[in-house]
Motif scaffolding. Structure first.
Motif, short mmCIF file in Angstrom:
data_model
loop_
_atom_site.label_atom_id
_atom_site.label_comp_id
_atom_site.label_asym_id
_atom_site.label_seq_id
_atom_site.Cartn_x
_atom_site.Cartn_y
_atom_site.Cartn_z
N UNK A 3 0.85 -1.19 0.00
CA UNK A 3 0.00 0.00 0.00
C UNK A 3 0.89 1.24 0.00
N UNK A 4 0.52 2.22 -0.81
CA UNK A 4 1.32 3.43 -0.89
C UNK A 4 0.42 4.65 -1.12
N UNK A 5 0.98 5.82 -0.90
CA UNK A 5 0.26 7.07 -1.11
C UNK A 5 1.25 8.11 -1.60
N UNK A 6 0.86 8.88 -2.62
CA UNK A 6 1.68 9.99 -3.08
C UNK A 6 0.96 11.29 -2.75
N UNK A 7 1.68 12.16 -2.06
CA UNK A 7 1.13 13.43 -1.59
C UNK A 7 1.87 14.56 -2.28
N UNK A 8 1.13 15.50 -2.84
CA UNK A 8 1.74 16.71 -3.40
C UNK A 8 1.84 17.74 -2.30
N UNK A 9 3.07 18.11 -1.97
CA UNK A 9 3.30 19.16 -0.98
C UNK A 9 3.51 20.47 -1.73
N UNK A 10 2.61 21.42 -1.55
CA UNK A 10 2.58 22.65 -2.34
C UNK A 10 2.86 23.86 -1.46
N UNK A 11 3.81 24.66 -1.88
CA UNK A 11 4.10 25.91 -1.20
C UNK A 11 3.62 27.08 -2.04
N UNK A 12 2.87 27.99 -1.42
CA UNK A 12 2.28 29.10 -2.18
C UNK A 12 2.65 30.44 -1.55
N UNK A 13 2.81 31.44 -2.41
CA UNK A 13 3.06 32.81 -1.97
C UNK A 13 1.72 33.44 -1.66
N UNK A 14 1.16 33.05 -0.52
CA UNK A 14 -0.16 33.51 -0.11
C UNK A 14 -0.07 33.81 1.37
N UNK A 15 -0.39 35.04 1.75
CA UNK A 15 -0.12 35.46 3.12
C UNK A 15 -1.37 35.51 3.99
N UNK A 16 -2.54 35.30 3.40
CA UNK A 16 -3.75 35.25 4.20
C UNK A 16 -3.90 33.88 4.84
N UNK A 17 -4.97 33.69 5.57
CA UNK A 17 -5.12 32.44 6.29
C UNK A 17 -6.12 31.48 5.68
N UNK A 18 -6.92 31.94 4.70
CA UNK A 18 -8.02 31.09 4.24
C UNK A 18 -7.81 30.50 2.85
N UNK A 19 -6.71 30.82 2.20
CA UNK A 19 -6.39 30.30 0.86
C UNK A 19 -7.50 30.61 -0.15
N UNK A 20 -8.27 31.67 0.09
CA UNK A 20 -9.41 31.98 -0.77
C UNK A 20 -8.96 32.52 -2.13
N UNK A 21 -7.81 33.19 -2.19
CA UNK A 21 -7.35 33.78 -3.44
C UNK A 21 -6.55 32.76 -4.25
N UNK A 22 -7.00 32.46 -5.48
CA UNK A 22 -6.24 31.52 -6.32
C UNK A 22 -4.82 32.02 -6.54
N UNK A 23 -3.86 31.11 -6.48
CA UNK A 23 -2.46 31.51 -6.60
C UNK A 23 -1.63 30.42 -7.24
#
Length: 223
Positions: free
Chosen positions: A1-21
Motif C-alpha cells: 500500500x502506498x500514497x503519493x502526496x503533493x506538498x505545495x508551497x504558495x506565496x499567499x499570506x492570508x489564512x483562508x487560501x481563498x485567493x487563487x495563486x
C-alpha cells in the motif's frame, strides 16, 4: 500500500487560501506503508508542460506552477487540486492521491512550533535582492556550516535563489523538509505532533482525512 502526496508551497499570506495563486514549490512525497519507505521528487516551478481540462479556456500548456491557479479560476471540477493532480499524472505518469498546501505563514508557524530546525548549509548564502512583503528587497545572508533556523529564516533559506538558480533552490527546499522531518521525529517533539496538527489545522489546506493523517503519523518514525 502506498500514497503519493503533493506538498505545495504558495506565496499567499492570508489564512483562508481563498485567493487563487500559483504553486511555486511542488514536491511529491511517496510513502510506502508496507515497506516503511518514502521518496521525494521536486518539480521545477517553471517547467513548461501540457495542461488538461483547460481547452475551454483556450489554455493547452503553461508552466506547471499555474495548474492549481487555472483549476481554481476556470472552474475545473475539483478545482485547483484536481487540475494539479491531473497535470502531474499527464506529464510524469505519477498518480497523486492527496495534497497539502502550505503558505508562508503556515510554514513559519510549523517550524517555530517544533522549536526550529537544524541543517548543514553547504556554502555561504548572500542574496542582495531577497523580496520583502512590501514589494521591495533586502539582503539575506547565512553562513555555511551547521545552523539552527527559526521559521522566518528557514523560509528565507527555502526561497532564496538570486545567488545561484532554481535547481539549487529545490535542493535547499528538500534539505529544509528533511530537517523538519528529523525535528518532528525527535523524542522531544514526537509526543506533541497530535497537538501540533490540531493547532495548525486552520493554517494548512489538505484533502488528507484524519485517518490518513493518523496513519502517516504512525509510519513516520519507522521510515
Amino acid at each position: 500500500e502506498q500514497m503519493t502526496i503533493a506538498l505545495l508551497g504558495v506565496d499567499e499570506r492570508g489564512g483562508d487560501y481563498a485567493k487563487p495563486t500559483r504553486t511555486d514549490a511542488i514536491s511529491l512525497i511517496n510513502v510506502r506503508f508496507t515497506d516503511k519507505r518514502a521518496a521525494m521528487l521536486s518539480i521545477p516551478r517553471d517547467l513548461y508542460v501540457p495542461l488538461p481540462y483547460l481547452d475551454g479556456a483556450g489554455i493547452y500548456q503553461d508552466r506547471i506552477n499555474t495548474a492549481y491557479l487555472y483549476g481554481e479560476v476556470y472552474g475545473v471540477e475539483g478545482g485547483g487540486p484536481a487540475e494539479l493532480k491531473a497535470a502531474v499524472e499527464l506529464n510524469f505518469g505519477i498518480r497523486v492521491h492527496r495534497y497539502v498546501m502550505v503558505n508562508f505563514g503556515a510554514f513559519v508557524a510549523v517550524v517555530d512550533a517544533v522549536g526550529g530546525i537544524d541543517l548543514d548549509v553547504p556554502k555561504d548564502i548572500y542574496d542582495p535582492l531577497f523580496p520583502t512583503e512590501d514589494g521591495g528587497t533586502e539582503i539575506f545572508e547565512l553562513a555555511a556550516g551547521r545552523q539552527h533556523l527559526d521559521g522566518a529564516t528557514a523560509l528565507k533559506y527555502a526561497r532564496t535563489r538570486h545567488q545561484d538558480d532554481d535547481y539549487r533552490r529545490l535542493e535547499r527546499q528538500q534539505a529544509v523538509l528533511l530537517a523538519l522531518q528529523e525535528r518532528l521525529l525527535s523524542p522531544a517533539v514526537l509526543p506533541q505532533i497530535p497537538g501540533l496538527i490540531t493547532a495548525l489545522n486552520n493554517s494548512i489546506r489538505t484533502d488528507l482525512t484524519p485517518e490518513e493523517i493518523a496513519a502517516l503519523a504512525c509510519v513516520g518514525p519507522q521510515i
